[in-house]
Every structure is written in structure tokens, then in C-alpha cells.
Motif scaffolding. Structure first.
Motif, mmCIF file in Angstrom:
data_model
loop_
_atom_site.group_PDB
_atom_site.id
_atom_site.type_symbol
_atom_site.label_atom_id
_atom_site.label_comp_id
_atom_site.label_asym_id
_atom_site.label_seq_id
_atom_site.Cartn_x
_atom_site.Cartn_y
_atom_site.Cartn_z
ATOM 1 N N LEU A 122 0.580 -1.106 0.501
ATOM 2 C CA LEU A 122 0.383 0.233 -0.284
ATOM 3 C C LEU A 122 1.128 1.280 0.078
ATOM 4 C CD1 LEU A 122 -3.044 -1.297 2.555
ATOM 5 C CD2 LEU A 122 -3.131 -0.623 -0.167
ATOM 6 N N ASP A 123 2.319 1.154 0.591
ATOM 7 C CA ASP A 123 2.896 2.410 0.569
ATOM 8 C C ASP A 123 3.480 3.177 -1.675
ATOM 9 O OD1 ASP A 123 3.131 2.712 2.696
ATOM 10 O OD2 ASP A 123 4.772 1.330 2.924
ATOM 11 N N THR A 124 3.472 1.236 -1.841
ATOM 12 C CA THR A 124 4.151 2.291 -3.551
ATOM 13 C C THR A 124 2.578 2.030 -4.073
ATOM 14 O OG1 THR A 124 6.171 0.474 -3.549
ATOM 15 C CG2 THR A 124 5.079 0.482 -5.686
ATOM 16 N N PHE A 125 1.212 1.860 -3.713
ATOM 17 C CA PHE A 125 0.439 1.061 -4.627
ATOM 18 C C PHE A 125 -0.379 2.043 -3.525
ATOM 19 C CE2 PHE A 125 3.140 -1.700 -6.748
ATOM 20 C CZ PHE A 125 3.557 -1.491 -7.662
ATOM 21 N N PRO A 126 -0.675 3.140 -3.241
ATOM 22 C CA PRO A 126 -1.978 4.131 -2.805
ATOM 23 C C PRO A 126 -2.959 4.128 -2.970
ATOM 24 C CG PRO A 126 -0.495 5.661 -3.167
ATOM 25 C CD PRO A 126 0.247 4.052 -4.383
ATOM 26 N N CYS A 127 -2.967 4.133 -4.191
ATOM 27 C CA CYS A 127 -4.604 3.900 -4.486
ATOM 28 C C CYS A 127 -5.537 2.257 -3.634
ATOM 29 C CB CYS A 127 -4.084 3.754 -5.982
ATOM 30 S SG CYS A 127 -4.268 5.383 -7.086
ATOM 31 N N LEU A 128 -5.037 1.562 -3.325
ATOM 32 C CA LEU A 128 -5.925 0.362 -3.225
ATOM 33 C C LEU A 128 -6.377 1.601 -1.630
ATOM 34 C CD1 LEU A 128 -7.685 -2.056 -2.547
ATOM 35 C CD2 LEU A 128 -4.866 -2.555 -2.368
ATOM 36 N N ARG A 129 -5.597 1.592 -1.005
ATOM 37 C CA ARG A 129 -5.530 2.762 0.654
ATOM 38 C C ARG A 129 -6.502 3.347 0.592
ATOM 39 N NH1 ARG A 129 -3.016 6.977 1.678
ATOM 40 N NH2 ARG A 129 -1.049 6.692 0.982
ATOM 41 N N LEU A 130 -6.455 4.311 -0.951
ATOM 42 C CA LEU A 130 -7.328 5.776 -0.835
ATOM 43 C C LEU A 130 -8.993 4.656 -0.634
ATOM 44 C CD1 LEU A 130 -5.105 7.788 -3.619
ATOM 45 C CD2 LEU A 130 -5.521 8.093 -0.649
ATOM 46 N N ALA A 131 -8.868 4.058 -1.635
ATOM 47 C CA ALA A 131 -10.586 3.044 -2.192
ATOM 48 C C ALA A 131 -11.101 2.790 -0.757
ATOM 49 C CB ALA A 131 -10.310 2.043 -3.121
ATOM 50 N N TYR A 132 -9.956 1.898 -0.029
ATOM 51 C CA TYR A 132 -10.547 1.771 1.239
ATOM 52 C C TYR A 132 -11.510 2.779 2.364
ATOM 53 C CZ TYR A 132 -9.885 -3.256 1.574
ATOM 54 O OH TYR A 132 -9.784 -4.581 0.764
ATOM 55 N N GLY A 133 -10.313 4.213 2.127
ATOM 56 C CA GLY A 133 -10.877 5.500 2.797
ATOM 57 C C GLY A 133 -12.364 5.825 2.400
ATOM 58 N N ALA A 134 -12.294 5.712 1.372
ATOM 59 C CA ALA A 134 -13.763 6.653 0.130
ATOM 60 C C ALA A 134 -14.153 5.778 1.502
ATOM 61 C CB ALA A 134 -13.178 6.585 -1.084
ATOM 62 N N LEU A 135 -14.309 3.935 0.832
ATOM 63 C CA LEU A 135 -15.214 3.358 1.349
ATOM 64 C C LEU A 135 -15.658 3.697 3.005
ATOM 65 C CD1 LEU A 135 -17.380 0.976 0.729
ATOM 66 C CD2 LEU A 135 -15.725 -0.432 0.922
ATOM 67 N N ALA A 136 -15.042 4.103 3.677
ATOM 68 C CA ALA A 136 -14.927 4.139 5.025
ATOM 69 C C ALA A 136 -15.967 5.476 5.380
ATOM 70 C CB ALA A 136 -13.540 4.431 5.356
ATOM 71 N N ALA A 137 -15.611 6.233 4.208
ATOM 72 C CA ALA A 137 -15.635 8.113 4.810
ATOM 73 C C ALA A 137 -17.176 7.937 4.299
ATOM 74 C CB ALA A 137 -14.915 8.583 3.413
ATOM 75 N N GLY A 138 -17.895 7.157 2.778
ATOM 76 C CA GLY A 138 -19.274 6.807 2.655
ATOM 77 C C GLY A 138 -19.286 8.046 1.989
ATOM 78 N N GLY A 139 -20.849 8.631 2.151
ATOM 79 C CA GLY A 139 -21.544 9.106 0.958
ATOM 80 C C GLY A 139 -20.695 10.058 -0.705
ATOM 81 N N THR A 140 -20.562 10.844 -0.675
ATOM 82 C CA THR A 140 -20.125 10.788 -2.220
ATOM 83 C C THR A 140 -19.242 10.681 -2.410
ATOM 84 O OG1 THR A 140 -19.641 13.291 -2.222
ATOM 85 C CG2 THR A 140 -21.044 12.723 -2.448
ATOM 86 N N ALA A 141 -17.805 10.030 -0.923
ATOM 87 C CA ALA A 141 -16.876 9.331 -1.855
ATOM 88 C C ALA A 141 -16.045 8.486 -2.367
ATOM 89 C CB ALA A 141 -15.878 9.826 -0.471
ATOM 90 N N PRO A 142 -16.686 7.959 -2.718
ATOM 91 C CA PRO A 142 -16.511 6.941 -3.883
ATOM 92 C C PRO A 142 -17.068 7.377 -4.642
ATOM 93 C CG PRO A 142 -17.471 5.931 -2.017
ATOM 94 C CD PRO A 142 -18.293 6.769 -1.553
ATOM 95 N N ALA A 143 -17.809 8.532 -5.076
ATOM 96 C CA ALA A 143 -17.558 8.912 -6.606
ATOM 97 C C ALA A 143 -16.925 9.336 -7.029
ATOM 98 C CB ALA A 143 -19.086 9.436 -7.089
#
Length: 395
Positions: A308-329
Motif C-alpha cells: 500500500l505504500d508503493t500502490f496507495p490507490c488501494l488504500r485511498l479506495a478503502y478510505g473512500a468506502l469508509a468515508a461513505g457518501g459521495t467519497a467513492p464517486a
């Protein structure tokens, strides 16, 4: 599919890799499957050639300016296929009597309207469009449920979970699901080694023949991040019960762990026709043209945690899912613009996750209580990403 009536299929995104695979499976079952609607974005000549081969009743080109070329091409080919153009025509055909099954394989947010239209009409929906679930997953699942539509995911990972669940309706029986990832073309590299990679290198996937956008998402692991969000909506599980494992052989497509300690995995050769055959034939099994798996010939199966350090997009996606609302969009929109800029040579590879992270930090997350709210968030995120990517390479 003995005993079943003819199934009329709309293949949306017919000229892409998934569309091509779907048409291959359909052609193997002329007595039970017919490609009755074919749709493409702007490739008129390729669409006409597919119409020559499959003789659909309708052909749609998304680019309205290409209508005349499609009309003339069909006429010159001596075909009775009716030409159409534009997003409205696409949605109307997806919802109409010309099909009972829709392969939703249009890449990007452009596929949302037709996917929702098919769901509202109660169709069997073979869903290969990630963005429909990432942008409007709650809405799509609710619409499909209310209309009695059947969603069969066609991503190999989600299709594997669909098969492993085998009709299990009680999610309390599921401990977790595990999505597998090939690791893409840059598996094993560190951030410094990714600073100067080219678009050509990023789209050279070691296992799959995919379009450029999806290939870059695989290289950044954003495709797996989007799949985590998809899995949340498809299988009604929180992010904490959705894991990712890197599996470079791409033979184990995903796993489901149950509360009794059992883990079921779906294995097969990396060929999208298997998942499409599941979707087209379910609950029956039909021939896909894919051979069986010889594990003795394949040798070892390897698994490792994603970096997740080299490929942070996966970490960002988990964060957007946790944030909910319009974050994944917003995550999805930021990614689309950043990937496009990278493919055009305007930003560096590492600018893709940087753009997404900056956008998610700067833009407000609002409730995803309507499609309008989601589309407004999508537009804000695209504007941000265009501004962020407009100044060129920064990484």
C-alpha cells in the motif's frame, strides 16, 4: 441451456475486450442466445463488422455525430440492422423489448445511464461496468431489487464470489471475502522505480488484454480498490470484511471464508469468457470455450499482501468506502481524469494517486441521497482533477 427460450442479449461496449468475449460465448449457443443489440462508443467500422457477423436487430453508436456513418455502413453491408445513436437511444434499447439480458461493459461513468435503465426494467444484468457501482452502488442495487432485476457480476473476482456464495443469503454466515489481484505490470517495484514509467509500460498487463484505462487502474491497484467498493454493494458486506491478496498467477479469482472455518475458492484460467458464460447461463452451466485448469502444469500458487505504500490507490479506495457518501464517486472521477492525463503524457504515473489523494482531502463529502448529488460530486471532482493535472508532470 436445454429447455430455455431464446435469450436476447444487448452487448453494450461490444467492440471492447469484454464485449468481444461475450459475443464469442453467445455465438457458441445459437439455439439459446442471440446478440440482438450491439452498442459501441465511436468505432463505427468495428461495430458494422460485428453486425455483419452477428446480425443484431439494433446497433447503437454513442457518438451522435457518427450516426450517418453507422447508417450508411449498415446499408452498404446489406444489413437490416436498425441504426441508433446517443446515450438516450442506448438507455431506451437497454430497457426495451429488444433484449432481456444486458451485458453492461461500457467503460467509465458513461455506462451508468444504460445500466440503471436495464436495472429499472428488471433485466438480467451482466455487470462489467465498475463505475455504475462505485458512483451509484446503493441506487443501482436498490433499483435492481425493486424491479426484480438479476445482477450477475462479470469481473472475474466478483463472479468468483458470486459462484462461491452459491445462493447463500445470510451474510452472517460469511466471515470475509478475499479479492485476488495479479499485482499488475509493476508488482515488486518500489516508488522510485515507478517515477518514470510510461503509458506503454503501464498498459502492458501480464495476464489480461484490457483497454488502456482499466490497464492503468490495474497498474496502480485502483482497479482492486474499485472492486472493494463494488463488492461492498454487490454482497452487502462492510469494508472490514473485504480483503485483497496479490496472486500473480491469476488462477484463484477470489475466495469466500465462512464462519465455520471453511474457505471456498473459484479457480480457472484467466479468460473472461468463463464469467460471461456464468452470467449468460446461470443457474445452468454452459460451454464458454475456455479449457479446464491443469494445476499440475501450472505449478505453484503464490499469495502476498498488497504494497500500500508503493500502490496507495488501494488504500485511498478503502478510505473512500469508509468515508461513505459521495467519497467513492469522487474517487472514481478523480481517477478517470488522472488516468486520462497520464495516458496523454501530461502527468507522471505517481501523479495519479497524488491527484486522487489531494482531491479527496480538498473536496467535501456530502450525503449520496440522490443521483443528482452524486453527479454534482462527480463534476466537482473532475474539475479539481483537471486543474490539478493541467500543469503537467509534477512527480
Amino acid at each position: 441451456m436445454a429447455g430455455l427460450l431464446m435469450r436476447n442479449v444487448a452487448v453494450l461496449g461490444a467492440t471492447g475486450s469484454i464485449g468481444t468475449s461475450a459475443l464469442d460465448v453467445i455465438a457458441r449457443h445459437p439455439d439459446s442466445l442471440r446478440a440482438n443489440v450491439l452498442a459501441a462508443g465511436s468505432r463505427v467500422d468495428a461495430l458494422v463488422e460485428l453486425c455483419r457477423a452477428h446480425r443484431p436487430a439494433h446497433a447503437v453508436i454513442a457518438d451522435e455525430n457518427a450516426y450517418a456513418a453507422l447508417r450508411d455502413g449498415l446499408r452498404d453491408a446489406g444489413l437490416e440492422t436498425i441504426p441508433h445513436a446517443g446515450a438516450k437511444a442506448l438507455a431506451e434499447l437497454a430497457a426495451g423489448d429488444a433484449c432481456d439480458t444486458v451485458v453492461a461493459a461500457i467503460v467509465g461513468a458513461a455506462g451508468l445511464d444504460s445500466t440503471l435503465a436495464a436495472a429499472r426494467a428488471g433485466k438480467r444484468l451482466l455487470l462489467a461496468n465498475k463505475e455504475s457501482l462505485v458512483l451509484a452502488g446503493e441506487l443501482l442495487v436498490r433499483v435492481a431489487r425493486d424491479a426484480g432485476a438479476t445482477i450477475v457480476p462479470i469481473d472475474s473476482e466478483h463472479n468468483a464470489i458470486f459462484q462461491c456464495l452459491g445462493g447463500c443469503e445470510d451474510r452472517a454466515e460469511v466471515a470475509r471475502i478475499v479479492l485476488t489481484a495479479s499485482g499488475g505490470p509493476f508488482r515488486g517495484r518500489n516508488r522510485a522505480e515507478l517515477a518514470n514509467v510510461t503509458p506503454a509500460q503501464a498498459v502492458a498487463h501480464p495476464k489480461w488484454d484490457m483497454g488502456p484505462k482499466i490497464s492503468v487502474d490495474s497498474a496502480t491497484l485502483m482497479n482492486k480498490g474499485l472492486e472493494v467498493i463494488e463488492a461492498h454493494h454487490l454482497f452487502d458486506l462492510p469494508g472490514e470484511r473485504i480483503d485483497v491478496l496479490v496472486h500473480p498467477q491469476s488462477l484463484v479469482h477470489s475466495l469466500v471464508e465462512f464462519i465455520d472455518g471453511s474457505t471456498l475458492a473459484q479457480l480457472g484460467l484467466p479468460d473472461m469468457r468463463t464469467a460471461l458464460a456464468v452470467g449468460l447461463g446461470w443457474p445452468e452451466r454452459i460451454a464458454s470455450g475456455v479449457g479446464g485448469l491443469d494445476l499440475r502444469a501450472q505449478g505453484r500458487l503464490e499469495f502476498e499482501a498488497p504494497d500500500l505504500d508503493t500502490f496507495p490507490c488501494l488504500r485511498l479506495a478503502y478510505g473512500a468506502l469508509a468515508a461513505g457518501g459521495t467519497a467513492p464517486a469522487m474517487l472514481n472521477a478523480l481517477d478517470e481524469i488522472a488516468v486520462s492525463a497520464f495516458l496523454q503524457g501530461r502527468i507522471a504515473f505517481l501523479d495519479i494517486p497524488a491527484t486522487i489523494e489531494d482531491g479527496l482531502a480538498a473536496l467535501p463529502v456530502t450525503p449520496a441521497d440522490s443521483l443528482d448529488a452524486l453527479l454534482q460530486a462527480d463534476a466537482r471532482a473532475r474539475d479539481f482533477a483537471r486543474g490539478r493535472c493541467g500543469s503537467g508532470r509534477t512527480a
